[in-house]
Design an enzyme around this catalytic site. Structure first.
Site, PDB file in Angstrom:
ATOM      1  N   LYS A  71       6.623  -2.867   1.035  1.00 42.05           N
ATOM      2  CA  LYS A  71       7.608  -3.602   1.815  1.00 42.05           C
ATOM      3  C   LYS A  71       8.415  -4.582   0.979  1.00 42.05           C
ATOM      4  O   LYS A  71       9.628  -4.678   1.106  1.00 42.05           O
ATOM      5  CB  LYS A  71       6.873  -4.344   2.938  1.00 42.05           C
ATOM      6  CG  LYS A  71       7.772  -5.133   3.859  1.00 42.05           C
ATOM      7  CD  LYS A  71       8.465  -4.208   4.816  1.00 42.05           C
ATOM      8  CE  LYS A  71       9.410  -4.934   5.743  1.00 42.05           C
ATOM      9  NZ  LYS A  71      10.385  -3.986   6.311  1.00 42.05           N
TER      10      LYS A  71
ATOM     11  N   HIS B  81      34.552  19.074  -0.160  1.00 38.65           N
ATOM     12  CA  HIS B  81      34.670  18.925  -1.618  1.00 38.65           C
ATOM     13  C   HIS B  81      33.355  19.255  -2.324  1.00 38.65           C
ATOM     14  O   HIS B  81      33.165  18.875  -3.475  1.00 38.65           O
ATOM     15  CB  HIS B  81      35.137  17.507  -1.962  1.00 38.65           C
ATOM     16  CG  HIS B  81      36.486  17.195  -1.388  1.00 38.65           C
ATOM     17  ND1 HIS B  81      37.646  17.760  -1.856  1.00 38.65           N
ATOM     18  CD2 HIS B  81      36.849  16.407  -0.352  1.00 38.65           C
ATOM     19  CE1 HIS B  81      38.672  17.330  -1.144  1.00 38.65           C
ATOM     20  NE2 HIS B  81      38.215  16.505  -0.219  1.00 38.65           N
TER      21      HIS B  81
ATOM     22  N   ASN C 240       0.062 -10.710  -9.033  1.00 38.76           N
ATOM     23  CA  ASN C 240       1.215 -10.013  -8.450  1.00 38.76           C
ATOM     24  C   ASN C 240       2.405 -10.296  -9.352  1.00 38.76           C
ATOM     25  O   ASN C 240       2.694 -11.458  -9.640  1.00 38.76           O
ATOM     26  CB  ASN C 240       1.477 -10.547  -7.033  1.00 38.76           C
ATOM     27  CG  ASN C 240       2.807 -10.054  -6.477  1.00 38.76           C
ATOM     28  OD1 ASN C 240       3.218  -8.929  -6.751  1.00 38.76           O
ATOM     29  ND2 ASN C 240       3.478 -10.894  -5.717  1.00 38.76           N
ATOM     30  N   GLY C 241       3.092  -9.252  -9.795  1.00 33.67           N
ATOM     31  CA  GLY C 241       4.258  -9.447 -10.663  1.00 33.67           C
ATOM     32  C   GLY C 241       4.194  -8.489 -11.829  1.00 33.67           C
ATOM     33  O   GLY C 241       3.462  -7.482 -11.783  1.00 33.67           O
TER      34      GLY C 241
ATOM     35  N   TRP D  75       0.164  -2.332  -5.496  1.00 34.63           N
ATOM     36  CA  TRP D  75       1.221  -1.313  -5.577  1.00 34.63           C
ATOM     37  C   TRP D  75       1.408  -1.065  -7.075  1.00 34.63           C
ATOM     38  O   TRP D  75       1.886  -1.933  -7.800  1.00 34.63           O
ATOM     39  CB  TRP D  75       2.511  -1.827  -4.937  1.00 34.63           C
ATOM     40  CG  TRP D  75       3.605  -0.805  -4.942  1.00 34.63           C
ATOM     41  CD1 TRP D  75       3.775   0.215  -4.055  1.00 34.63           C
ATOM     42  CD2 TRP D  75       4.690  -0.709  -5.874  1.00 34.63           C
ATOM     43  NE1 TRP D  75       4.891   0.941  -4.379  1.00 34.63           N
ATOM     44  CE2 TRP D  75       5.476   0.398  -5.491  1.00 34.63           C
ATOM     45  CE3 TRP D  75       5.075  -1.442  -7.003  1.00 34.63           C
ATOM     46  CZ2 TRP D  75       6.615   0.793  -6.176  1.00 34.63           C
ATOM     47  CZ3 TRP D  75       6.218  -1.051  -7.691  1.00 34.63           C
ATOM     48  CH2 TRP D  75       6.974   0.059  -7.269  1.00 34.63           C
TER      49      TRP D  75
ATOM     50  N   LYS E 170      16.300   6.199   6.251  1.00 30.56           N
ATOM     51  CA  LYS E 170      15.159   6.059   7.157  1.00 30.56           C
ATOM     52  C   LYS E 170      14.402   7.367   7.249  1.00 30.56           C
ATOM     53  O   LYS E 170      13.178   7.391   7.167  1.00 30.56           O
ATOM     54  CB  LYS E 170      15.689   5.636   8.527  1.00 30.56           C
ATOM     55  CG  LYS E 170      14.832   4.681   9.278  1.00 30.56           C
ATOM     56  CD  LYS E 170      15.074   3.223   9.000  1.00 30.56           C
ATOM     57  CE  LYS E 170      14.987   2.864   7.538  1.00 30.56           C
ATOM     58  NZ  LYS E 170      15.375   1.493   7.271  1.00 30.56           N
TER      59      LYS E 170
ATOM     60  N   ARG F 219       2.454  -4.844   1.421  1.00 31.21           N
ATOM     61  CA  ARG F 219       2.960  -5.156   0.083  1.00 31.21           C
ATOM     62  C   ARG F 219       2.522  -4.129  -0.965  1.00 31.21           C
ATOM     63  O   ARG F 219       2.981  -4.153  -2.101  1.00 31.21           O
ATOM     64  CB  ARG F 219       2.463  -6.539  -0.359  1.00 31.21           C
ATOM     65  CG  ARG F 219       2.917  -7.666   0.527  1.00 31.21           C
ATOM     66  CD  ARG F 219       2.385  -8.985   0.021  1.00 31.21           C
ATOM     67  NE  ARG F 219       3.002  -9.346  -1.238  1.00 31.21           N
ATOM     68  CZ  ARG F 219       4.108 -10.062  -1.354  1.00 31.21           C
ATOM     69  NH1 ARG F 219       4.719 -10.490  -0.281  1.00 31.21           N
ATOM     70  NH2 ARG F 219       4.601 -10.344  -2.533  1.00 31.21           N
TER      71      ARG F 219
ATOM     72  N   GLU G 287      12.505   8.151   3.902  1.00 29.00           N
ATOM     73  CA  GLU G 287      11.375   7.302   3.488  1.00 29.00           C
ATOM     74  C   GLU G 287      10.144   7.469   4.362  1.00 29.00           C
ATOM     75  O   GLU G 287       9.031   7.327   3.870  1.00 29.00           O
ATOM     76  CB  GLU G 287      11.782   5.828   3.317  1.00 29.00           C
ATOM     77  CG  GLU G 287      11.972   5.014   4.556  1.00 29.00           C
ATOM     78  CD  GLU G 287      12.330   3.553   4.247  1.00 29.00           C
ATOM     79  OE1 GLU G 287      13.043   2.960   5.051  1.00 29.00           O
ATOM     80  OE2 GLU G 287      11.890   3.005   3.223  1.00 29.00           O
TER      81      GLU G 287
ATOM     82  N   CYS H 148       2.292  -5.864  -4.371  1.00 28.11           N
ATOM     83  CA  CYS H 148       0.938  -6.377  -4.478  1.00 28.11           C
ATOM     84  C   CYS H 148       0.826  -7.647  -3.649  1.00 28.11           C
ATOM     85  O   CYS H 148       1.783  -8.403  -3.506  1.00 28.11           O
ATOM     86  CB  CYS H 148       0.513  -6.695  -5.903  1.00 28.11           C
ATOM     87  SG  CYS H 148       0.585  -5.306  -7.018  1.00 28.11           S
TER      88      CYS H 148
ATOM     89  N   GLU I 144      22.170   4.838   6.075  1.00 25.00           N
ATOM     90  CA  GLU I 144      20.953   4.189   6.570  1.00 25.00           C
ATOM     91  C   GLU I 144      20.093   5.207   7.335  1.00 25.00           C
ATOM     92  O   GLU I 144      18.874   5.219   7.200  1.00 25.00           O
ATOM     93  CB  GLU I 144      21.341   2.984   7.441  1.00 25.00           C
ATOM     94  CG  GLU I 144      20.204   2.283   8.155  1.00 25.00           C
ATOM     95  CD  GLU I 144      19.109   1.751   7.245  1.00 25.00           C
ATOM     96  OE1 GLU I 144      19.284   1.698   6.014  1.00 25.00           O
ATOM     97  OE2 GLU I 144      18.033   1.402   7.770  1.00 25.00           O
TER      98      GLU I 144
HETATM   99  C1  AGP Z   1      14.148  -0.185   4.056  1.00 25.11           C
HETATM  100  O1  AGP Z   1      13.716   0.725   5.008  1.00 25.11           O
HETATM  101  C2  AGP Z   1      13.519  -0.137   2.778  1.00 25.11           C
HETATM  102  N1  AGP Z   1      12.126  -0.025   2.833  1.00 25.11           N
HETATM  103  C3  AGP Z   1      14.125  -0.888   1.610  1.00 25.11           C
HETATM  104  O2  AGP Z   1      15.262  -0.165   1.280  1.00 25.11           O
HETATM  105  C4  AGP Z   1      14.492  -2.384   1.743  1.00 25.11           C
HETATM  106  O3  AGP Z   1      15.553  -2.546   2.640  1.00 25.11           O
HETATM  107  C5  AGP Z   1      14.851  -2.936   0.347  1.00 25.11           C
HETATM  108  O4  AGP Z   1      13.733  -2.830  -0.475  1.00 25.11           O
HETATM  109  C6  AGP Z   1      15.359  -4.351   0.379  1.00 25.11           C
HETATM  110  O5  AGP Z   1      14.392  -5.245   0.844  1.00 25.11           O
HETATM  111  P1  AGP Z   1      14.798  -6.709   1.299  1.00 25.11           P
HETATM  112  O6  AGP Z   1      15.682  -6.573   2.493  1.00 25.11           O
HETATM  113  O7  AGP Z   1      13.483  -7.376   1.641  1.00 25.11           O
HETATM  114  O8  AGP Z   1      15.496  -7.373   0.162  1.00 25.11           O
END
Ligand code: AGP
Length: 608
Positions: free
Chosen positions: A603, A505, A99-100, A74, A486, A27, A489, A2, A482
């Site tokens: 984000k 395995h 926000n929170g 969010w 990517k 956000r 997501e 948010c 990673e």
């Molecule tokens: C990355 O593509 C993600 N959207 C997510 O995993 C992110 O890296 C994670 O939420 C951690 O965020 P930060 O680096 O701001 O702590």
């Protein structure tokens, strides 16, 4: 999650509030709303979906006002709907954005219902409006009402509130959620992120936990946790508009991928000299503390955690230190044993990730030698609350999928491995070799970016599948993870990563012509074994897409063998990740997903 923004101004604030919401849309983007004081009434507009839909309502209704609050959401409590969208109000008199998360919302809600308040949403936030209304009636002051409400609220919050009785002041409060003031000319602003108001001012005040501030167009008053007047420093930050706009790129993610050579230069510049890393680049006294370190503990989330897993390998091989890596959200729950002279490291792009912050706070009760953060936002909570820090200088990362933040975190973590080795008097020759490789890194990344055409050829073969498997061994296993993160997501394709040796395995059972396998085969002692693992895939009809050292040759049948630019082995995890980013981006583009704002994500994850 948010984003909140508020403004008291001598001009109309509707447009600037909505513009600020657009900038903070990363956000959260499932609904948005605004409340604008209009002397005898408050205009209250909300829309489900992106900020643009709220803007369309604003264009149709054209409300005028010099005092207002706005929110992009969010969802945590309650589905995305107009009733759950902020601002929330109490009896048409108090309006709030939040926000929170309010942890004790169930009991507070029940108390307020007994006091005669009615709830129209399923959120944990609406009760803040009712609490403020209740206490405003009692105290006739929004500042005092906020203090009384704070006594009741458990959890994290950044709040902005307006009251129908006052058309020139608004009140904000902060506890464990980011909130800052912006000092403009003839206007004072408040926001979750400086990006939201960077076009209006370069002068920011970062509020501290417990602070309450009263804002008008001309002035502001800040009070601390004890209700005493507080003098908070004004920080001057120049955030260029170029850094927060897409330019000619189709998405922020695309822009951020191609910015990586420059971003990495900014991480490394001024931190290495001659054949070594410079002293104290993590803060005054850091080199002396590093000399005492006997063990390292990393905590982080998501992509930042993957960077930590790569770094654990570097700490071991370059600084000869044992290192444990934990999900920040899990760390506190395993009752970690802390050895003598342990260094706690947090890694975060935003510096506001609630789980990572909570892990740092937990570590303060344990016997750590010191804490250190690798972070992209110098004004963030992690930066403020850690003993030492290194800022990655990547510039704002707006795309939800982390790209340049990851690459610069790895560069920063390599600087840390070198600094620890230097303070411990270890491996000078190796340090010299790595420093040389770091200098060449931006160039090598630029070369890796040229693999785009190859990724364009591969992308259609992945875009038409529902699953993908990523394989790597050793230090390339976190890079495979990673790559899978990517892809899932932003393209919504289910993707998993395995250390290649684990294939037989269990996961080998999944292999058929519908399971593309993306493998990382750098030249190293593990490449040979990995190639045997890939033969097992080929024999079962799986299609292979292999990123490999130029010396690696293998028949991939209908798949692709992509030769990577040559570079020092220590740089390979960083370089091999680049084509995986491009591949995910191009696959998502073909599938037509919302790349910068993928469904259900945000984000900055400021809730635990
Ligand atoms: C990355 O593509 C993600 N959207 C997510 O995993 C992110 O890296 C994670 O939420 C951690 O965020 P930060 O680096 O701001 O702590």
């Amino acid at each position: 999650m948010c984003g909140i923004i508020a403004a008291a101004s001598s001009r109309n604030v509707g447009k600037l509030l909505v513009r600020g919401l657009h900038k903070m849309e990363y956000r959260g983007y499932d609904s948005a709303g605004i409340a604008l004081h209009q002397d005898n009434s408050i205009a209250h507009l909300r829309a489900v979906g992106k900020v643009q839909l709220l803007e369309d309502k604003m264009i149709a209704e054209k409300p005028k006002s010099k005092l207002g609050i706005a929110h992009t959401r969010w969802a945590t409590h309650g589905e995305p709907s107009e009733l759950n969208a902020h601002p929330h109000k109490s009896k048409d008199s108090v309006y709030i954005v939040h926000n929170g998360i309010i942890e004790n919302y169930v009991e507070l809600r029940e108390e307020l219902i007994k006091d005669g308040y009615e709830f129209s949403s399923q959120t944990d936030s609406e009760l803040i409006a009712h609490l403020l209304d209740l206490y405003y009636k009692e105290t006739k002051s929004m500042v005092n009402a906020m203090y009384k409400a704070k006594e009741k609220l458990d959890g994290a919050y950044a709040i902005a509130a307006i009251n129908i009785d006052d058309n020139s002041n608004l009140v904000v409060a902060r506890n464990k959620s980011p909130l800052l003031l912006g000092i403009g000319s003839d206007e004072i602003l408040a926001a979750s992120d400086p990006i939201a108001i960077a076009e209006l001012t370069n002068d920011f005040i970062f509020l501290e936990d417990g602070d309450v501030a009263e804002i008008s167009a001309e002035t502001y008053k800040i009070f601390d946790n004890t209700k005493s007047k507080a003098n908070r420093e004004i920080t001057h930050i120049d955030i260029s508009t170029q850094a927060t706009s897409k330019g000619d790129y189709r998405h922020f993610m695309e822009k951020e991928i191609y910015e990586q050579p420059e971003a990495v230069s900014k991480t490394v510049d001024g931190r290495i000299g001659g054949e070594d890393v410079l002293d104290n680049i993590f803060g005054l006294g850091s080199s002396d503390i590093f000399a005492k370190v006997e063990r390292v503990q990393i905590v982080a989330c998501g992509t930042s955690l993957h960077a930590g897993r790569v770094a654990a390998n570097w700490f071991s091989s370059i600084a000869e230190l044992p290192c444990q890596v934990d999900y920040a959200s899990e760390y506190r729950y395993r009752n970690p044993h802390v050895d003598q002279n342990s260094l706690l490291i947090t890694i975060s792009q935003s510096g506001e990730t609630a789980d990572t912050l909570a892990a740092l706070n937990y570590s303060k009760e344990r016997d750590y030698l010191s804490s250190l953060t690798i972070c992209n936002v110098p004004t963030s909570s992690l930066a403020r609350e850690s003993d030492f820090s290194l800022f990655t200088n990547a510039g704002p990362e707006i795309g939800v999928a982390s790209t340049k933040a990851f690459t610069t975190q790895l560069a920063g973590l390599m600087l840390l491995a070198l600094s620890l080795a230097k303070s411990r008097g270890l491996n000078p020759k190796l340090r010299g070799r790595i420093v040389k490789a770091l200098r060449l890194l931006p160039e090598t990344i630029a070369e890796a970016l040229l693999l785009k055409d190859k990724m364009l050829e591969i992308a259609p073969n992945i875009a038409n599948k529902n699953n993908a498997l990523f394989l790597g061994r050793g230090i390339f296993y976190p890079i495979a993870k990673e790559g899978a993160l990517k892809l899932k997501e932003i393209s919504y394709i289910h993707a998993e990563a395995y250390p290649a040796g684990e294939l037989k395995h269990g996961p080998l059972a999944l292999i058929d012509e519908n399971m593309p396998v993306i493998a990382l085969a750098p030249e190293s002692e593990i490449a040979e074994k990995l190639i045997s693992n890939l033969e097992e895939v080929k024999a079962r009809g799986g299609t292979l897409y292999v990123m490999a050292d130029p010396s690696v040759n293998m028949d991939v049948k209908s798949g692709s063998l992509v030769h990577m630019p040559k570079c020092d082995f220590f740089m390979t995890p960083i370089v091999y990740n680049i084509p995986l980013q491009i591949l995910s981006y191009e696959v998502a583009l073909l599938r037509g997903t919302d790349i910068d704002q993928p469904r259900n994500l945000a984000k900055s994850v400021t809730v635990e």
